[in-house]
Write an enzyme that holds these catalytic residues in place. Structure first.
Site, short mmCIF file in Angstrom:
data_model
loop_
_atom_site.label_atom_id
_atom_site.label_comp_id
_atom_site.label_asym_id
_atom_site.label_seq_id
_atom_site.Cartn_x
_atom_site.Cartn_y
_atom_site.Cartn_z
NE ARG A 171 -3.25 0.33 3.12
CZ ARG A 171 -4.49 0.75 2.94
NH1 ARG A 171 -5.34 0.01 2.26
NH2 ARG A 171 -4.92 1.89 3.43
NE ARG A 175 5.14 9.35 -4.69
CZ ARG A 175 4.51 9.71 -3.59
NH1 ARG A 175 5.16 10.31 -2.62
NH2 ARG A 175 3.22 9.48 -3.49
NE ARG A 248 -3.71 -6.07 15.65
CZ ARG A 248 -3.33 -6.31 16.90
NH1 ARG A 248 -3.80 -7.36 17.56
NH2 ARG A 248 -2.49 -5.49 17.51
NE ARG A 279 -2.82 5.78 12.36
CZ ARG A 279 -3.22 5.36 11.17
NH1 ARG A 279 -2.53 5.63 10.10
NH2 ARG A 279 -4.35 4.67 11.03
CD GLU A 304 -5.11 5.12 14.75
OE1 GLU A 304 -5.35 6.28 14.38
OE2 GLU A 304 -4.83 4.20 13.97
CE1 TYR A 352 -5.05 -2.87 5.57
CE2 TYR A 352 -6.36 -0.92 5.19
CZ TYR A 352 -5.26 -1.53 5.75
OH TYR A 352 -4.37 -0.78 6.48
CG ASP A 354 -8.13 3.16 1.44
OD1 ASP A 354 -8.06 3.07 2.68
OD2 ASP A 354 -7.13 3.11 0.70
P1 FAD Z 1 -18.38 1.11 8.75
O1 FAD Z 1 -18.00 2.53 8.72
O2 FAD Z 1 -17.63 0.21 9.67
O3 FAD Z 1 -19.94 1.01 9.08
C1 FAD Z 1 -20.56 -0.17 9.51
C2 FAD Z 1 -21.60 0.22 10.52
O4 FAD Z 1 -22.39 -0.95 10.82
C3 FAD Z 1 -21.01 0.68 11.85
O5 FAD Z 1 -21.45 2.00 12.15
C4 FAD Z 1 -21.53 -0.34 12.86
O6 FAD Z 1 -21.87 0.24 14.11
C5 FAD Z 1 -22.78 -0.86 12.16
N1 FAD Z 1 -23.19 -2.20 12.61
C6 FAD Z 1 -22.42 -3.31 12.67
N2 FAD Z 1 -23.14 -4.35 13.15
C7 FAD Z 1 -24.39 -3.88 13.39
C8 FAD Z 1 -25.57 -4.45 13.93
N3 FAD Z 1 -25.62 -5.74 14.32
N4 FAD Z 1 -26.68 -3.68 14.06
C9 FAD Z 1 -26.64 -2.37 13.70
N5 FAD Z 1 -25.54 -1.77 13.21
C10 FAD Z 1 -24.43 -2.50 13.07
N6 FAD Z 1 -10.26 5.09 4.27
C11 FAD Z 1 -9.73 6.05 3.48
O7 FAD Z 1 -10.11 6.20 2.32
N7 FAD Z 1 -8.77 6.91 3.98
C12 FAD Z 1 -8.31 6.81 5.25
O8 FAD Z 1 -7.45 7.60 5.66
C13 FAD Z 1 -8.84 5.79 6.09
N8 FAD Z 1 -8.41 5.65 7.35
C14 FAD Z 1 -8.95 4.68 8.12
C15 FAD Z 1 -8.50 4.59 9.46
C16 FAD Z 1 -9.04 3.62 10.28
C17 FAD Z 1 -8.54 3.53 11.70
C18 FAD Z 1 -10.02 2.72 9.79
C19 FAD Z 1 -10.60 1.66 10.70
C20 FAD Z 1 -10.48 2.81 8.50
C21 FAD Z 1 -9.94 3.79 7.65
N9 FAD Z 1 -10.40 3.96 6.35
C22 FAD Z 1 -9.85 4.93 5.55
C23 FAD Z 1 -11.47 3.08 5.79
C24 FAD Z 1 -12.89 3.67 5.97
O9 FAD Z 1 -13.14 3.83 7.34
C25 FAD Z 1 -13.89 2.69 5.32
O10 FAD Z 1 -13.67 2.59 3.94
C26 FAD Z 1 -15.37 3.05 5.53
O11 FAD Z 1 -15.65 3.60 6.78
C27 FAD Z 1 -16.19 1.78 5.34
O12 FAD Z 1 -17.58 2.06 5.48
P2 FAD Z 1 -18.60 0.89 5.82
O13 FAD Z 1 -19.96 1.47 5.73
O14 FAD Z 1 -18.28 -0.32 5.02
O15 FAD Z 1 -18.24 0.42 7.31
N1 UDP Z 2 3.48 0.99 7.74
C1 UDP Z 2 4.74 0.97 8.31
N2 UDP Z 2 5.25 2.12 8.84
C2 UDP Z 2 4.58 3.27 8.83
C3 UDP Z 2 3.29 3.31 8.24
C4 UDP Z 2 2.77 2.15 7.71
O1 UDP Z 2 5.37 -0.08 8.35
O2 UDP Z 2 5.10 4.28 9.33
C5 UDP Z 2 2.94 -0.28 7.20
C6 UDP Z 2 2.08 -1.02 8.21
O3 UDP Z 2 2.28 -2.41 8.02
C7 UDP Z 2 0.67 -0.65 7.80
C8 UDP Z 2 0.81 -0.58 6.28
O4 UDP Z 2 2.12 -0.03 6.07
O5 UDP Z 2 -0.26 -1.62 8.21
C9 UDP Z 2 -0.25 0.27 5.60
O6 UDP Z 2 -0.16 1.56 6.12
P1 UDP Z 2 -1.36 2.59 6.00
O7 UDP Z 2 -0.90 3.91 6.52
O8 UDP Z 2 -1.90 2.52 4.62
O9 UDP Z 2 -2.39 1.94 7.03
P2 UDP Z 2 -3.82 2.44 7.56
O10 UDP Z 2 -3.92 3.93 7.33
O11 UDP Z 2 -4.83 1.64 6.79
O12 UDP Z 2 -3.77 2.10 9.01
#
Ligand code: FAD
Ligand code: UDP
Length: 370
Positions: A171, A175, A248, A279, A304, A352, A354
């Protein structure tokens, strides 16, 4: 009777609810949380927009998805340039000429960087990397692996890099130019005012019930609508009958610090093994043009902490290794037999995703719904 019951008020359900409402379909959206927006929820704390479930930066290479999301908010020009702190020294990410020169001060040109990485990765010559450690060493060599990847990754995923799939590290861009932009995509930004407004607009035509767990009254909810879209964890839907998929989890520790500018950047990664968090996010830096929040004499920061997942915890990351992919495929076969229920989103599809992938998958499903 509703046309659709959407379980989960996250991005996936919300895109569908928006498209379905435009077609005149009635939708009930339920979520067990007390708010809409799932993991992209943002809330305003003391004048600062806070990403409650971790840093969310919108980025996509698809003009269609970028135009789609821009219907719902204005995006700023934020470019993610995280910095890594390894034992008190700072390095630019992703891996680029700034990083190489900091690690190896005698490396000044792209050619020198390529040669140095070549020397360091020759232990992998001719081998196909079959785990994350091997993949990382063959991409960037051992020095960068040890300082910027190993500790962070092992904390994040709770297991050794030699037991993780190589894909996770692919991911990250590599560069040979001086460019700290974390993403390769053409479009990137943060919605001015946060993400929650996007979801509220998407859900404007739907009925919403929060604080409502589908499984608390499954029999009733199953009779509420002609079709059901389930965006919770697929193994949970089937009561884990084939075993638990692994996730996780994360613990977020958020606090207000009485300084104007705490760390000078939105994201600083702690890449050593000893620091227990991965982070620190300083939320005001996601909206650098918002002078009002930027100039406040306080700031909101989130640490986090990665965490093991067990039933009942929030599942944040699917662990897409062989065992889990095989198990997910078995659940998918069970899912295909459900006549009324369709599984979607990051948890329903165990991917996974985004945000741009989530929107694309929801629009794809919408095209298939009659
Ligand atoms: P979710 O947002 O997980 O929504 C699912 C919902 O279902 C939840 O609100 C949950 O409460 C509900 N639910 C589950 N079970 C039940 C039940 N039994 N009854 C009622 N409700 C229920 N994407 C990016 O593009 N850029 C980023 O920088 C980025 N950073 C991220 C950082 C983190 C820490 C995480 C975890 C994800 C990140 N993502 C990022 C991914 C992004 O969060 C997801 O693509 C997006 O939120 C997925 O939407 P979703 O609707 O599939 O899931
Ligand atoms: N990663 C790493 N060092 C960093 C940042 C990311 O080794 O400083 C690795 C780590 O394994 C992570 C993966 O790169 O799970 C993807 O990173 P990303 O920032 O895309 O993860 P997310 O935002 O989804 O947590």
């Amino acid at each position: 009777m509703f046309s659709y019951l959407l379980i989960g008020a996250g991005l996936f359900s919300s895109v569908l609810a928006h498209e379905l409402a435009k077609q005149g379909k009635s939708c009930l959206v339920i979520d067990k949380r007390t708010h809409v927006a799932g993991n992209i929820y943002t809330e305003n704390i003391d004048g600062i927009n806070v990403h409650t479930y971790g840093a969310h930066i919108f980025h996509t290479d698809s003009k269609e998805i970028w135009d789609y999301v821009n219907q719902f908010a204005e995006f700023n020009r934020y470019t993610n340039c995280p910095v890594a702190n390894y034992k008190g020294s700072l390095y630019n990410l992703p891996f680029n000429m700034n990083t190489f020169n900091k690690i190896w001060p005698d490396v000044l040109t792209p050619e020198q960087a390529k040669n140095r990485i070549g020397e360091q990765s020759c232990e992998m010559a001719g081998k196909v990397p079959c785990n994350l450690e091997e993949q990382a060493i063959s991409l960037v060599g051992r020095d960068i692996y040890e300082r910027l990847i190993k500790g962070y990754t092992e904390k994040q995923w709770g297991r050794s890099c030699s037991e993780l799939p190589p894909e996770i590290i692919k991911r990250l861009p590599l560069r040979y130019i001086f460019d700290n932009n974390y993403f390769n995509d053409r479009f990137q930004g943060i919605p001015v005012g946060g993400y929650t407004q996007i979801i509220e607009k998407m859900l404007a035509g739907a009925d919403i019930q929060l604080n409502t767990d589908y499984f608390s009254d499954k029999e009733y909810f199953d009779t509420c609508a002609e079709k059901i879209i389930f965006t919770g964890p697929i193994d949970c839907y089937f009561d884990y009958c084939l075993g638990e998929l692994e996730y996780r989890s994360l613990r977020f520790e958020t606090g207000i610090v009485p300084v104007q500018n705490y760390q000078g950047n939105a994201v600083i990664n702690y890449t050593d093994a000893e620091t227990p968090f991965t982070r620190i996010i300083e939320h005001k830096h996601f909206e650098p043009d918002n002078k009002e929040s930027f100039n406040l004499p306080k700031t909101v920061v989130t640490r986090e902490y990665p965490a093991d997942w067990k039933i009942g915890d929030d599942p944040y990351y699917p662990v897409n290794d062989r065992r889990n992919s095989d198990l997910y495929n078995k659940y998918r076969k069970l899912a295909a037999r459900e006549r009324k229920v369709i599984f979607g989103g990051r948890l329903g599809m165990y991917k996974y995703f985004d945000m741009d992938d989530t929107i694309a998958a929801a629009l794809e499903l919408f095209k298939c719904l009659k």
